[in-house]
Design an enzyme around this catalytic site. Structure first.
Site, PDB file in Angstrom:
ATOM      1  N   LYS A 222       0.829  -1.209   0.000  1.00  0.00           N
ATOM      2  CA  LYS A 222       0.000   0.000   0.000  1.00  0.00           C
ATOM      3  C   LYS A 222       0.865   1.261   0.000  1.00  0.00           C
ATOM      4  O   LYS A 222       0.453   2.306  -0.526  1.00  0.00           O
ATOM      5  CB  LYS A 222      -0.917   0.004   1.227  1.00  0.00           C
ATOM      6  CG  LYS A 222      -1.907  -1.155   1.281  1.00  0.00           C
ATOM      7  CD  LYS A 222      -3.036  -0.987   0.314  1.00  0.00           C
ATOM      8  CE  LYS A 222      -4.063  -2.093   0.489  1.00  0.00           C
ATOM      9  NZ  LYS A 222      -5.249  -1.911  -0.354  1.00  0.00           N
ATOM     10  N   LYS A 223       2.065   1.170   0.584  1.00  0.00           N
ATOM     11  CA  LYS A 223       2.945   2.342   0.639  1.00  0.00           C
ATOM     12  C   LYS A 223       3.664   2.589  -0.689  1.00  0.00           C
ATOM     13  O   LYS A 223       4.403   3.574  -0.813  1.00  0.00           O
ATOM     14  CB  LYS A 223       3.977   2.168   1.761  1.00  0.00           C
ATOM     15  CG  LYS A 223       3.400   2.376   3.158  1.00  0.00           C
ATOM     16  CD  LYS A 223       4.458   2.245   4.218  1.00  0.00           C
ATOM     17  CE  LYS A 223       3.924   2.606   5.602  1.00  0.00           C
ATOM     18  NZ  LYS A 223       2.861   1.730   6.074  1.00  0.00           N
ATOM     19  N   LEU A 224       3.464   1.731  -1.668  1.00  0.00           N
ATOM     20  CA  LEU A 224       3.984   2.014  -3.004  1.00  0.00           C
ATOM     21  C   LEU A 224       3.159   3.082  -3.706  1.00  0.00           C
ATOM     22  O   LEU A 224       3.466   3.453  -4.842  1.00  0.00           O
ATOM     23  CB  LEU A 224       4.005   0.727  -3.841  1.00  0.00           C
ATOM     24  CG  LEU A 224       5.032  -0.325  -3.391  1.00  0.00           C
ATOM     25  CD1 LEU A 224       4.866  -1.607  -4.190  1.00  0.00           C
ATOM     26  CD2 LEU A 224       6.453   0.208  -3.537  1.00  0.00           C
TER      27      LEU A 224
END
Length: 768
Positions: A222-224
């Protein structure tokens, strides 16, 4: 005796050692140990274990040391018992569920409603006793059921309290209900010697390890997101004192980009993998422990950091508690967990049977028989597979529940998108219209609610509007129509509307499985403007503030400029707008690069219409003149006070300034007649108190923390006792009830309510 498999224990499907039957060892005493393949040394299982369904079931039900699972069960139960009084809200339950209070609630299913307040205390008692039972391993299955049934009821009762770690607690509680967590260091083991120190099936560890892997890995995926990678999600964190060591070698901007965002991304993506392997586990242990300890200081996330710390040893050898507690003196081991490696067999596991045969009176090497696999072993394997698949699928299931999608997908709390999005609300307006006489009025934002989460979620907005339509008729507003104008910036973008302000939300359509038709799109095409925002803000002085606005064609912003603000101007960055000064009945047309020729009048309304074909972008630039004048007065008063203290003040002080010479700031504050002097002295006293608290020693801080927690927990238990008495014998006289509640509300001597926040309110950038 059971031998420990050193190469296998760190892997996802690792075992605690060689198999053992119920009646005899699994391998003959003589002979050389079997040479393990490279795959078995790294992953803990052989290729043959995956060659058939039968062998895979046998692998997942392989007998494993219960020690690590037992220690985790105990820690999880302890943390959940503490969590009940803290984040679950036992200590302030009466504020949330007060009987008869006109409060709008946001359950997942509208038929879910809270019980009467005294019965809600009973729900929390059951949950607390369940957590204690899990910790002690006492009536284990019953305790797990008591905990998860009440926990999920509380969870589903209030969507506004959802977050990822609360969801994780419920998942772990559900998993433990199905596991043999009471086989090690439990009261059940003392009551039932047959289960004491007995094997647990490998799938117990597989499920927990995979769950924690998913938490880390999906959070990393998700942090991509571009906002995280570019450093916009949590840029404010770099200013926290925890990052001061990094700021010695890097500027704040690089600390935010490389340490906060880059470091968080790399850790989440890799920690789940590297915890599995012996070679990397010690290093990852250090980094994840440091990471969770920092999070405990950065965010108000209750027991989450400590729960994640408690999950890390699950990736170690399952027998690590035996080796750890074996180092303690013998006289302490009576009260400590087992250190003996003589583990009992369990019917929950599948054992490899060994058969010896004689051919012409000559003994042949032992032959492994096919293990006896029962129906429950197959069901355990099926459940493990389905559960893991579901956990990988759910964070990406938002194409099904489209009604919960807003600018971000789904309800926050089950997608592991932790800290990826930060929001800033600039303007919230709730307009009602009487359906019979057409009267129009405005409501306080958040009236009849105890939360602010509804601002960002269409499903909650629909629930809120429906609730208001039921409450407003009690205030002589018939058949009300409710309109919301909510402006929000996500990850430092323009402030823009999130919902269509022209739609009556009471009558608006909403379905959990269809896209929300009154959701306004996020103007992602304007995201590159964020780099220009920094350039513009850096060109302004410290007293000048700025707000960036984007709006849709055909809509307008109605805004009120506070009397505290001066030199307010509007600059157009894109598109075309018309500015209407309502009181003066004047209109100004502005295009790209233009600004309004006169200052927007303070203490009056104005409207900004977007008349271009595409979205308009503009910015407000203003100065808080009241705050600037106050800060200037504070500076002068501080200079006078410094001259008095160092003896350089030669002029006699007028009466209104004489309190500045007093040593007792609190007494001087009371005696001050000038309001500016009184506010200055109050500010100085608060600064002194905050400085004293921050410079306190470790023991003093621990004592202050312990006292604060004591009074919080004390209130929760006393209010629970009152509720239990009410259920048992009925309500007492009102005067007696008041005395009991006042006693429960008693706080520590000389308690101050969050002085740091009070100080920020007084001397920060808020309007005065």
């Amino acid at each position: 005796m059971e031998a420990r498999d050193e190469a296998a224990a760190g892997a996802l499907l690792s075992s605690d050692g060689k198999e053992q039957t119920a009646n005899k060892p699994t391998a003959p005493k003589e002979g050389k140990p079997e040479t393990k393949s490279k795959m078995e040394q790294i992953f803990g299982f052989k290729k043959e274990d995956l060659s058939s369904w039968q062998s895979f079931v046998a692998l997942l039900n392989r007998p494993t040391d219960p020690a690590s699972l037992g220690i985790f069960r105990c820690l999880f139960g302890l943390l959940m018992a503490i969590d009940v009084t803290q984040e679950r809200g036992l200590s302030h339950l009466d504020y949330k569920y007060l009987d008869g209070a006109p409060v709008c609630r946001f359950p997942l299913f509208n038929f879910l409603q809270p019980l009467p307040m005294d019965w809600m205390y009973m729900v929390y008692v059951v949950m607390f006793l369940g957590a204690l039972g899990i910790m002690l391993g006492c009536f284990y299955r019953l305790s797990c059921f008591m905990f998860i049934s009440t926990y999920w009821y509380i969870f589903f009762l209030d969507k506004t309290a959802w977050n990822n770690h609360s969801y994780l607690y419920g998942l772990i509680g559900f998993q433990l209900t199905l596991m043999d967590g009471n086989r090690y260091w439990s009261i059940d083991g003392l009551r039932r010697p047959s289960i004491r120190n007995s094997h647990v099936p490998l799938w117990n560890y597989t499920l927990l390890r995979t769950q924690i892997f998913i938490v880390y890995f999906i959070a990393g995926i998700k942090k991509l997101d571009a906002d995280w990678v570019e450093g916009y999600s949590m840029s404010y964190l770099a200013h926290h004192w925890l990052f001061d060591p990094f700021k010695l070698i890097l500027p704040v901007e690089l600390v935010s980009l490389l340490v906060v965002h880059g470091g968080g991304l790399i850790l989440d993506l890799t920690a789940g993998y590297l915890l599995f392997f012996d070679a990397t586990r010690p290093y990852v242990f250090f980094f994840v422990s440091y990471f969770h300890c920092m999070n405990s200081q950065l965010f108000s996330i209750g027991m989450f950091s400590y729960t994640m710390l408690a999950t890390s040893p699950l990736f170690c050898y399952p027998d690590w508690p035996r080796r750890f507690f074996a180092h303690f003196p013998g006289f302490l081991r009576v009260a400590l967990p087992f250190t003996s490696t003589d583990i009992q067999p369990s019917h929950s596991c599948v054992y490899q049977e060994i058969q010896k045969t004689n051919v012409k009176h000559q003994e042949t090497p032992p032959v492994a028989k096919a293990p006896k696999i029962r129906f429950k072993h197959k069901m355990a394997a099926i459940f493990t597979i389905i559960y893991i698949m579901e956990q990988f699928f759910l964070p990406y299931s938002h194409f099904i529940t489209q009604g919960y999608n807003n600018w971000t997908n789904g309800l926050y709390g089950y997608s592991w998108d932790m800290m990826v999005h930060s929001r800033n609300h600039q303007h919230v307006k709730i307009t009602y219209k009487d359906g019979k006489n057409g009267d129009v009025g405005y409501l306080n934002p958040g009236v009849f609610t105890q939360t602010r989460r509804w601002k960002d979620h269409g499903d909650m907005l629909k629930q809120y509007a429906t609730c208001l339509s039921h409450l407003l008729p009690h205030y002589n507003i018939s058949d009300p129509e409710i309109y919301f104008d909510i402006w929000v910036s996500i990850n430092e973008r323009f402030q823009q509307r999130i919902f269509d302000p022209r739609v009556d939300i009471v009558k608006a359509d909403w379905s959990p499985f269809k896209p929300n038709p009154w959701l306004m799109p996020l103007l992602v095409d304007l995201s590159p403007w964020r780099t220009k925002f920094s350039e513009i803000e850096s060109s302004l002085d410290n007293q000048t503030e700025i707000v960036f606005i984007a709006d849709f064609p055909g809509l307008h912003l109605e805004n009120f400029v506070s009397e505290d603000l001066g030199n307010t101007s509007i600059h157009v960055l894109q598109g075309k707008v018309n500015v209407e000064i309502v009181q003066e009945k004047k209109n100004y047309s502005l295009q790209l690069g233009e600004q309004i020729k006169v200052n927007v009048p303070a203490g009056a309304y104005h409207k900004v219409y977007t008349v271009s074909e595409g979205p308009s972008c503009y910015m407000y630039i203003y100065v808080n003149t009241t705050e600037a004048a106050l800060q200037e007065n504070f500076t002068k008063l501080f200079e006078i006070q410094e001259r008095i203290r160092n003896g350089t003040e030669t002029e006699p002080l007028p009466p209104e300034l004489q309190p500045l010479a007093a040593d007792d700031l609190e007494g001087a504050e009371v005696n001050a007649t000038d309001p500016i002097v009184r506010l200055f002295l109050k500010r100085q006293r608060r600064i002194k108190e905050v400085k004293k608290r921050r410079e306190a020693g470790t023991l003093e801080k621990l004592e202050r923390f312990a006292v604060k927690k004591y009074y919080t927990i004390r209130r929760g238990f006393l209010m629970t006792a009152i509720a239990m008495r009410n259920l048992a014998v009925g309500l007492p006289p009102l005067e007696q009830l008041k005395r009991e509640v006042d006693f429960a509300n008693m706080k520590e001597p000389q308690a101050e309510t969050n002085q740091d926040n009070q100080l920020k309110d007084e001397v920060g950038h808020g309007e005065l």
